[in-house]
Write an enzyme that holds these catalytic residues in place. Structure first.
Site, PDB file in Angstrom:
ATOM      1  N   LYS A 106      19.213 -81.245 -24.196  1.00 18.24           N
ATOM      2  CA  LYS A 106      19.780 -80.098 -24.333  1.00 18.24           C
ATOM      3  C   LYS A 106      20.529 -79.462 -23.382  1.00 18.24           C
ATOM      4  CE  LYS A 106      19.595 -77.286 -27.954  1.00 18.24           C
ATOM      5  NZ  LYS A 106      19.569 -77.476 -29.291  1.00 18.24           N
ATOM      6  N   GLY A 218      20.234 -65.927 -45.598  1.00 23.62           N
ATOM      7  CA  GLY A 218      21.499 -66.439 -44.602  1.00 23.62           C
ATOM      8  C   GLY A 218      22.377 -66.759 -45.736  1.00 23.62           C
ATOM      9  N   GLY A 220      25.153 -68.627 -43.945  1.00 23.40           N
ATOM     10  CA  GLY A 220      26.116 -69.355 -43.187  1.00 23.40           C
ATOM     11  C   GLY A 220      26.103 -70.889 -43.493  1.00 23.40           C
ATOM     12  N   ASN A 221      26.525 -71.836 -42.514  1.00 22.75           N
ATOM     13  CA  ASN A 221      26.485 -73.209 -42.749  1.00 22.75           C
ATOM     14  C   ASN A 221      25.533 -73.678 -43.558  1.00 22.75           C
ATOM     15  OD1 ASN A 221      25.717 -75.932 -41.898  1.00 22.75           O
ATOM     16  ND2 ASN A 221      27.850 -75.876 -41.287  1.00 22.75           N
TER      17      ASN A 221
HETATM   18  P1  NAD Z   1      25.365 -69.529 -39.006  1.00 21.91           P
HETATM   19  O1  NAD Z   1      25.911 -68.650 -37.966  1.00 21.91           O
HETATM   20  O2  NAD Z   1      26.495 -70.441 -39.748  1.00 21.91           O
HETATM   21  O3  NAD Z   1      24.834 -68.563 -40.264  1.00 21.91           O
HETATM   22  C1  NAD Z   1      23.855 -67.720 -40.048  1.00 21.91           C
HETATM   23  C2  NAD Z   1      23.742 -66.910 -41.452  1.00 21.91           C
HETATM   24  O4  NAD Z   1      22.597 -65.991 -41.283  1.00 21.91           O
HETATM   25  C3  NAD Z   1      24.724 -65.654 -41.596  1.00 21.91           C
HETATM   26  O5  NAD Z   1      25.099 -65.706 -42.898  1.00 21.91           O
HETATM   27  C4  NAD Z   1      24.387 -64.686 -40.968  1.00 21.91           C
HETATM   28  O6  NAD Z   1      24.929 -63.345 -41.594  1.00 21.91           O
HETATM   29  C5  NAD Z   1      22.928 -64.565 -41.539  1.00 21.91           C
HETATM   30  N1  NAD Z   1      22.045 -63.608 -40.945  1.00 21.91           N
HETATM   31  C6  NAD Z   1      22.108 -63.628 -39.420  1.00 21.91           C
HETATM   32  N2  NAD Z   1      21.155 -62.585 -39.232  1.00 21.91           N
HETATM   33  C7  NAD Z   1      20.387 -62.319 -40.572  1.00 21.91           C
HETATM   34  C8  NAD Z   1      19.397 -61.068 -40.839  1.00 21.91           C
HETATM   35  N3  NAD Z   1      18.866 -60.405 -40.154  1.00 21.91           N
HETATM   36  N4  NAD Z   1      19.145 -61.275 -42.074  1.00 21.91           N
HETATM   37  C9  NAD Z   1      19.791 -61.752 -42.973  1.00 21.91           C
HETATM   38  N5  NAD Z   1      20.802 -62.819 -42.519  1.00 21.91           N
HETATM   39  C10 NAD Z   1      21.158 -63.051 -41.276  1.00 21.91           C
HETATM   40  O7  NAD Z   1      24.176 -70.644 -38.598  1.00 21.91           O
HETATM   41  P2  NAD Z   1      23.634 -71.758 -39.272  1.00 21.91           P
HETATM   42  O8  NAD Z   1      24.396 -72.832 -38.842  1.00 21.91           O
HETATM   43  O9  NAD Z   1      23.914 -71.835 -40.766  1.00 21.91           O
HETATM   44  O10 NAD Z   1      22.296 -72.024 -38.663  1.00 21.91           O
HETATM   45  C11 NAD Z   1      21.257 -71.419 -39.317  1.00 21.91           C
HETATM   46  C12 NAD Z   1      19.847 -71.642 -39.077  1.00 21.91           C
HETATM   47  O11 NAD Z   1      19.641 -72.955 -39.057  1.00 21.91           O
HETATM   48  C13 NAD Z   1      19.723 -71.289 -37.382  1.00 21.91           C
HETATM   49  O12 NAD Z   1      18.261 -71.155 -37.280  1.00 21.91           O
HETATM   50  C14 NAD Z   1      19.853 -72.773 -36.707  1.00 21.91           C
HETATM   51  O13 NAD Z   1      19.410 -72.948 -35.480  1.00 21.91           O
HETATM   52  C15 NAD Z   1      19.332 -73.625 -37.738  1.00 21.91           C
HETATM   53  N6  NAD Z   1      19.949 -75.052 -37.732  1.00 21.91           N
HETATM   54  C16 NAD Z   1      21.385 -75.326 -38.059  1.00 21.91           C
HETATM   55  C17 NAD Z   1      21.815 -76.537 -38.060  1.00 21.91           C
HETATM   56  C18 NAD Z   1      23.146 -76.619 -38.421  1.00 21.91           C
HETATM   57  O14 NAD Z   1      23.600 -78.152 -38.590  1.00 21.91           O
HETATM   58  N7  NAD Z   1      24.171 -75.848 -38.558  1.00 21.91           N
HETATM   59  C19 NAD Z   1      20.925 -77.639 -37.739  1.00 21.91           C
HETATM   60  C20 NAD Z   1      19.763 -77.410 -37.414  1.00 21.91           C
HETATM   61  C21 NAD Z   1      19.112 -76.030 -37.638  1.00 21.91           C
END
Ligand code: NAD
Length: 428
Positions: A106, A218, A220-221
């Site tokens: 990391k 959530g 997001g992605n």
């Molecule tokens: P992102 O930033 O695309 O989306 C995050 C989402 O969570 C958004 O919709 C945001 O509005 C919502 N959110 C934030 N705070 C919130 C709250 N208090 N209540 C409700 N919703 C809330 O992030 P992501 O890439 O989707 O990642 C989400 C999780 O998955 C994280 O914990 C990340 O570490 C984990 N993760 C992501 C990946 C990846 O490939 N993107 C891989 C492994 C783990």
């Protein structure tokens, strides 16, 4: 930092528990408690106003016995070396549980990207590679995006690395945009991988997936692709999604009778995963408090937003119908809530298994870069499904065999694989 809040102390404690159950010998245990190596760097960066700011950064290679170190780079004002060490340890267990020929690493820079221009971020990213590039390489250590870094940051870093080396080397970094050697299907990989693990968990529990419902935190992605996958791959229904609303500085849960339509909601969601509240209400969605998702009636809960949301307090609001908690987010469950879940017979798919679809496709990106030949999205997801299915059952069976919960089962699988590689190399 207080010991109980120090993420690296927590990571070491989790390993200690697994080592005890497995009867790991003391030398291997001690070896796995520490990063093998780390580089601390100081980065002078010319700012737009002509002044120079000096930043500090890290790259930790936690363990590379099974293959090159792999893990993201974070830009964060509160970054600490202990956070980076902990995340590097967790990457080691994640690549091992997914049985990828990779180790864990990391990186991080202490900075506030929100206060920096694009040009300043580019110069910082290039400065980082000028220092850390000497320990990176497709057969050495492969970074990827993480908090506040993205495909553009990866592009600058790749360009700086290739400029130093004097040749093309796309496999040194993953999460690249498609024109620079990214993989088809990387975007939705984590969400789809999550659905694969849920599908297999429901099979183990003898539940017909097409009759089930899921509540998701959530949008997001990860949450978007998990919601779409839940409906398209399993034939199930999604009762809600939620998001943080930047405008209102509050979080909301969106629900609709008969299930939400993620394909529609995506069209009214911005790049940060915030749903347009007015547009959703116009389309007949009910808007509830941000915490409501955890208490709705559903068979499966999917926290896919942030850490520490299933706590000693919120866990008690989980509906009695819930049978599976699929941890798509990293670290969504506190240890106190974990105890409660075990006592209430809720099947937990632990985070570093549940969300390993993303790193699995990052590994496929490297494989395609090495070949110089690129696969269709369908092939990428088929191969990821196979890996995730095997990883899921490996953890389930290990947990049953040792009579432990799945999180410990995942640790035992991962630690045993890394320990074996260390032993075969004659390190211990
Ligand atoms: P992102 O930033 O695309 O989306 C995050 C989402 O969570 C958004 O919709 C945001 O509005 C919502 N959110 C934030 N705070 C919130 C709250 N208090 N209540 C409700 N919703 C809330 O992030 P992501 O890439 O989707 O990642 C989400 C999780 O998955 C994280 O914990 C990340 O570490 C984990 N993760 C992501 C990946 C990846 O490939 N993107 C891989 C492994 C783990």
């Amino acid at each position: 930092m207080l010991e109980e809040l120090n993420p690296f102390a927590i990571a070491q404690k989790q390993l200690d528990q697994a080592a005890e159950i497995m009867g790991l010998d003391s030398a291997t245990h001690e070896l796995l408690r520490w990063p093998l190596r780390e580089l601390h760097v100081t980065l002078p960066v010319r700012m737009d106003d002509g002044s120079t700011n000096v930043y500090h950064g890290y790259r930790v290679q936690y363990n590379d016995a099974r293959g090159p170190a792999k893990g993201g780079i974070r830009y964060h004002p509160n970054e600490t070396v202990d956070t980076v060490r902990a995340l590097a340890a967790w990457m080691t267990w994640k690549t091992a549980v997914a049985d990828l020929p990779l180790g864990g690493g990391k990186g991080g820079i202490i900075c506030n990207p929100k206060e920096m221009s694009e040009g300043e971020k580019e110069r910082l990213s290039r400065a980082y590679i000028r220092q850390v590039g000497r320990i990176l390489g497709p057969d050495l250590d492969i970074p990827a995006p993480d908090v506040a870094t993205n495909a553009q940051v990866m592009s600058w870093m790749l360009d700086e690395y290739e400029a130093i080396k004097g040749y093309h080397c796309p496999g040194v970094i993953t999460g690249k945009p498609l024109p620079l050697g990214g993989s088809a299907g990387r975007g939705p990989a984590t969400g789809i991988g999550t659905v694969v693990t849920i599908r297999e968990a429901l099979k183990r529990l003898d539940i017909n997936a097409s009759t089930t419902t899921a509540a998701i935190q959530g949008f997001g992605n990860v949450a978007q692709s998990a919601a779409i996958g839940y409906i398209d791959m399993l034939g199930g229904q999604v009762v809600c999604v939620s998001c943080w609303d930047h405008k209102d500085r509050a979080s909301y849960t969106y629900t609709k009778k008969g299930g939400i339509d993620p394909h529609f909601l995506v069209t009214i969601t911005d790049a940060y995963g915030t749903i347009d509240k007015e547009a959703a209400m116009d389309a007949g969605y009910e808007v509830l408090d941000g915490d409501a998702w955890i208490g709705l009636e559903a068979d499966v809960l999917i926290p896919a937003a942030i850490e520490n949301v299933v706590t000693g307090e919120t866990v008690k609001r989980i509906h009695p119908k819930v049978k599976v908690l699929a941890e798509a987010a990293n670290g969504p469950t506190t240890p106190e809530a974990d105890e409660y879940l075990r006592g209430h017979d809720i099947y937990v798919i632990p985070d570093f298994l549940c969300n390993a679809g993303g790193v699995t496709v990052s590994y496929f990106e490297q494989v395609q870069n090495a070949y110089g030949y690129y696969w269709e999205e369908e092939t990428v997801h088929e191969r990821m499904d196979k890996k995730m299915t095997a990883a899921f059952h490996g953890v389930h069976e290990t947990a049953q065999k040792h009579n432990v919960h799945n999180r410990m089962g995942a640790y035992i699988v991962a630690v045993a694989r890394v320990a074996e590689a260390c032993k075969l190399r004659g390190w211990v």
